[in-house]
Scaffold this active site. Structure first.
Site, PDB file in Angstrom:
ATOM      1  N   HIS A 137      40.789  34.409  26.511  1.00 21.32           N
ATOM      2  CA  HIS A 137      41.309  34.305  27.878  1.00 21.32           C
ATOM      3  C   HIS A 137      42.816  34.551  27.902  1.00 21.32           C
ATOM      4  O   HIS A 137      43.529  34.205  26.957  1.00 21.32           O
ATOM      5  CB  HIS A 137      40.952  32.959  28.523  1.00 21.32           C
ATOM      6  CG  HIS A 137      41.715  31.781  28.014  1.00 21.32           C
ATOM      7  ND1 HIS A 137      41.182  30.874  27.128  1.00 21.32           N
ATOM      8  CD2 HIS A 137      42.970  31.340  28.278  1.00 21.32           C
ATOM      9  CE1 HIS A 137      42.067  29.927  26.877  1.00 21.32           C
ATOM     10  NE2 HIS A 137      43.172  30.193  27.552  1.00 21.32           N
ATOM     11  N   ASP A 196      39.069  32.101  22.871  1.00 19.00           N
ATOM     12  CA  ASP A 196      37.939  32.836  23.445  1.00 19.00           C
ATOM     13  C   ASP A 196      38.378  34.108  24.162  1.00 19.00           C
ATOM     14  O   ASP A 196      37.594  34.729  24.883  1.00 19.00           O
ATOM     15  CB  ASP A 196      37.146  31.945  24.406  1.00 19.00           C
ATOM     16  CG  ASP A 196      37.989  31.413  25.562  1.00 19.00           C
ATOM     17  OD1 ASP A 196      39.181  31.779  25.650  1.00 19.00           O
ATOM     18  OD2 ASP A 196      37.455  30.633  26.384  1.00 19.00           O
ATOM     19  N   GLU A 241      39.278  32.913  32.278  1.00 16.92           N
ATOM     20  CA  GLU A 241      38.293  32.577  31.264  1.00 16.92           C
ATOM     21  C   GLU A 241      37.266  33.704  31.103  1.00 16.92           C
ATOM     22  O   GLU A 241      37.216  34.629  31.914  1.00 16.92           O
ATOM     23  CB  GLU A 241      37.585  31.271  31.661  1.00 16.92           C
ATOM     24  CG  GLU A 241      38.519  30.084  31.892  1.00 16.92           C
ATOM     25  CD  GLU A 241      38.969  29.423  30.595  1.00 16.92           C
ATOM     26  OE1 GLU A 241      38.917  30.076  29.535  1.00 16.92           O
ATOM     27  OE2 GLU A 241      39.376  28.252  30.646  1.00 16.92           O
ATOM     28  N   ASP A 247      50.514  30.454  35.303  1.00 18.00           N
ATOM     29  CA  ASP A 247      49.517  29.482  35.758  1.00 18.00           C
ATOM     30  C   ASP A 247      50.099  28.079  35.863  1.00 18.00           C
ATOM     31  O   ASP A 247      51.225  27.820  35.456  1.00 18.00           O
ATOM     32  CB  ASP A 247      48.307  29.481  34.811  1.00 18.00           C
ATOM     33  CG  ASP A 247      48.712  29.584  33.343  1.00 18.00           C
ATOM     34  OD1 ASP A 247      49.768  29.035  32.981  1.00 18.00           O
ATOM     35  OD2 ASP A 247      47.981  30.220  32.561  1.00 18.00           O
TER      36      ASP A 247
END
Length: 266
Positions: free
Chosen positions: A143, A141, A148, A72
């Site tokens: 991801h 979380d 996400e 990314d």
């Protein structure tokens, strides 16, 4: 799925680096047949990069015939910005190994047409057939890359809006100022990751414990993106002791017994 329950984050980095080196050397890459390696940024892989650099300097591995694809990149940060992933990768890894510059692939977060840039990236990956090993980290979380919660498990490389939780977590790299953290990023998709021959996720720290539990003991659920690895034929979770705090004792014991040999001589 393999779970490698180690003691410290340094152990996680050493194990991951050793695994990558073993894979590259067994592949015997050449100019015509390079080894394709997927790479992450962030704090999780730092120990792995240190170990890979040390193993390269010791003559144990060459990256001359390795092609890399990063997961990314932030949208809108200049390439030479201290917190761009271009800068991170060169400072922590690429500048210290023998990889040819033309073998390095990073998403362009400043492309005028981000959709076209994401399509180009996917096509470049496909031109090599597949990624042989994709190393990654995981967010609090769950991801992976910037996929996400609620990301499609069939998604491809695309632009994503970062959650407030992710931006707050990443603000530590921006002097603690959330307003300086970009709101968008280009990221490989969950489907892109699952296409890799092997996926290895590094999990360190107590704050990743719920994500690890979801990945190993939970159901496949797009709200915990990391759980998609249950669908992969060759998925490895390499974790330190603090990150296993939410796992059942018998789960950790089971995998520790299974992986006794692989965890020796770190």
């Amino acid at each position: 799925m393999r779970l490698i329950p180690l003691t410290t984050a340094a152990d996680v980095g050493k194990w991951a680096a050793r695994h990558i080196v073993e894979k590259i050397n067994a592949f015997k890459p050449s100019a015509e047949r390079p080894f394709i390696l997927g790479l992450p940024t962030g704090s999780s892989p730092l120990e792995a990069y240190k170990s890979l650099v040390a193993m390269h300097q010791a003559g144990l591995v060459s990256f001359k015939h390795v092609v890399t694809f990063n997961m990314d990149e932030y949208v809108g940060l200049p390439t030479d910005h201290p917190e761009s992933y271009h800068t991170f990768m060169h400072q922590n890894f690429f500048n210290h190994i023998d990889i040819p510059r033309e073998n390095i692939n990073l998403l362009n977060g400043n492309a005028e047409d981000t959709t076209a840039e994401c399509r180009r990236y996917e096509e470049k990956i496909k031109s090599y057939g597949k990624i042989h090993l994709f190393m990654g980290g995981v967010g609090n979380d769950g991801h992976i890359a910037f996929n996400e919660p609620a990301s499609s498990l069939a998604s491809r490389t695309r632009i994503k809006t970062l959650t407030e939780e992710t931006r707050i977590a990443n603000s530590r790299f921006f002097g603690g100022d959330v307003s300086l953290v970009p709101k968008f990023a280009l990221t490989v998709g969950v489907g892109t990751l699952l296409d890799a021959e092997e996926v290895m996720i590094l999990v360190t720290g107590r704050n990743k414990a719920l994500a690890l539990q979801a990945a190993v003991e939970g159901n496949v659920n797009h709200m915990w993106t990391i759980s998609c690895l249950q669908l992969h034929a060759k998925a490895i979770m390499v974790c330190d002791e603090p990150s296993t705090m939410e796992l059942k004792v018998k789960t950790v014991k089971y995998f520790r017994e299974l992986e006794t040999e692989s965890m020796k001589n770190l």
